[in-house]
Scaffold this motif. Structure first.
Motif, PDB file in Angstrom:
ATOM      1  N   LEU A  91      17.170 -22.799 -87.325  1.00 58.10           N
ATOM      2  CA  LEU A  91      16.707 -23.487 -86.001  1.00 58.10           C
ATOM      3  C   LEU A  91      17.866 -24.184 -85.181  1.00 58.10           C
ATOM      4  O   LEU A  91      18.807 -24.565 -85.919  1.00 58.10           O
ATOM      5  N   GLU A 142      10.916 -18.751 -83.597  1.00 59.01           N
ATOM      6  CA  GLU A 142      11.183 -20.062 -83.885  1.00 59.01           C
ATOM      7  C   GLU A 142      12.292 -20.781 -83.147  1.00 59.01           C
ATOM      8  O   GLU A 142      12.076 -21.834 -82.673  1.00 59.01           O
ATOM      9  N   GLU A 146      12.076 -23.577 -80.345  1.00 61.94           N
ATOM     10  CA  GLU A 146      12.530 -25.006 -80.715  1.00 61.94           C
ATOM     11  C   GLU A 146      13.409 -25.242 -79.554  1.00 61.94           C
ATOM     12  O   GLU A 146      13.670 -26.504 -79.186  1.00 61.94           O
ATOM     13  N   THR A 150      13.490 -28.405 -77.335  1.00 63.23           N
ATOM     14  CA  THR A 150      14.824 -29.484 -77.058  1.00 63.23           C
ATOM     15  C   THR A 150      14.837 -29.439 -75.671  1.00 63.23           C
ATOM     16  O   THR A 150      15.175 -30.754 -75.266  1.00 63.23           O
TER      17      THR A 150
END
Length: 325
Positions: A91, A142, A146, A150
């Motif tokens: 990630l 994923e 993410e 952010t």
């Protein structure tokens, strides 16, 4: 327009004076000069004037003349390397967070010289070649989700994200890759000929081959077999990267084209350095961030970084390494 502090010889008698730059030219030059300190160069000449980048000036001028925000596109932020020796996980972490903040801040600076400012479209290319680099599509989803989280969490309002889901919706990823390959990718023999004749394409091919060698995990054959396999896959990565670039150009035809790879002056793309690293090919998705005691932040492979200090968590997962000495 000569750099500040240089002298221009006066015209000889009877020689016409060169025309003064227009307001659009002056503003376009000022916008590009904000990018120049962050240029990622492959020609050993990092301190060139804006006039050495006519393709970028021309595209910037189109937005300036229209009184619109300058739009920039940046292919990259695909997914984390599958190598645990390089990264802290699959990630986004501190490397992506700092890079995104840098890009948003760069767009904010443009408003000082061009009031409409700038916005940057991150064209996340992980699904384009995830099967070639050994990263599952679920991990790429994923990572991208993410990344978007952010951007929202950090309030980076000048950034937006674009990936294959925006282009081809809910088709299976293998079908999406096949469609992009069929429509946009150059022929393999055409690319092989270019690698043989063009030094920049050869350098890109070799760089990607090196990444694939370093990132491959679980290969059970010989070293020479792995090298042959990585050379084969490197051609396909370059082909699909070219295809993704053509698709981006189709969807964002006026945008200023940036690249995370080193570029020569005069190229259609402008190479942009995101964070400091010893190797100019290093990116946040092939490394992790080290915070040094003197305040420096540097990209480094995980195996090397963790010898310098301790891993710090953010939001409950590894974020970066804090150097202790």
């Amino acid at each position: 327009m000569p750099p500040v502090g240089t002298l221009t010889a006066p015209p000889r008698p009877g020689q016409p004076r060169p025309p003064l730059p227009t307001a659009v030219e002056r503003t376009s030059t000022a916008v590009l000069e904000l990018l120049l300190p962050h240029r990622r160069s492959c020609d050993g000449a990092p301190d060139l004037p804006a006039a050495a980048f006519p393709a970028q000036l021309r595209r910037i001028a189109g937005f300036v003349a229209a009184g619109e925000p300058v739009v920039l596109t940046l292919p990259g932020f695909p997914c984390k390397s599958p190598s645990p020796a390089k990264v802290l996980g699959h990630l986004p972490d501190e490397g992506e967070r700092l890079s995104l903040a840098f890009l948003d801040g760069l767009c904010a600076q443009v408003a000082r010289v061009h009031p409409p400012g700038a916005r940057l479209v991150i064209c996340s290319d992980g699904h384009v070649f995830g099967d070639l680099v050994g990263v599952p599509d679920a991990h790429i989803d994923e990572y991208a989700d993410e990344l978007a989280a952010t951007v929202r969490r950090e309030g980076l309002r000048r950034l937006s994200l674009f990936d294959l889901r925006d282009v081809l919706g809910d088709l299976p990823y293998d079908a999406k890759r096949a469609l992009v390959d069929d429509r946009y990718a150059p022929a393999l023999e055409e690319l092989r000929a270019e690698v043989r004749s063009d030094p920049d394409t050869l350098a890109l091919y070799r760089g990607i081959t090196r990444f694939l060698l370093d990132d491959t995990v679980g290969f059970t054959g010989t070293r020479s077999a792995l090298q042959r396999e990585c050379r084969r896959r490197a051609y396909e990565v370059v082909r699909r990267s070219r295809a993704w670039g053509a698709l981006i150009e189709e969807h964002h035809p006026r945008a200023v084209r940036l690249s995370i790879h080193p570029q020569r002056a005069g190229a259609e793309k402008f190479g942009l350095r995101l964070l400091d690293a010893a190797d100019p090919w290093t990116t946040p998705w092939h490394s992790c961030v080290v915070h040094h005691p003197d305040g420096r932040r540097e990209l480094m492979h995980r195996a090397e970084a963790e010898r310098l200090g301790r891993t710090v968590l953010r939001h409950g997962r590894p974020s970066h390494v804090e150097a202790t000495g």
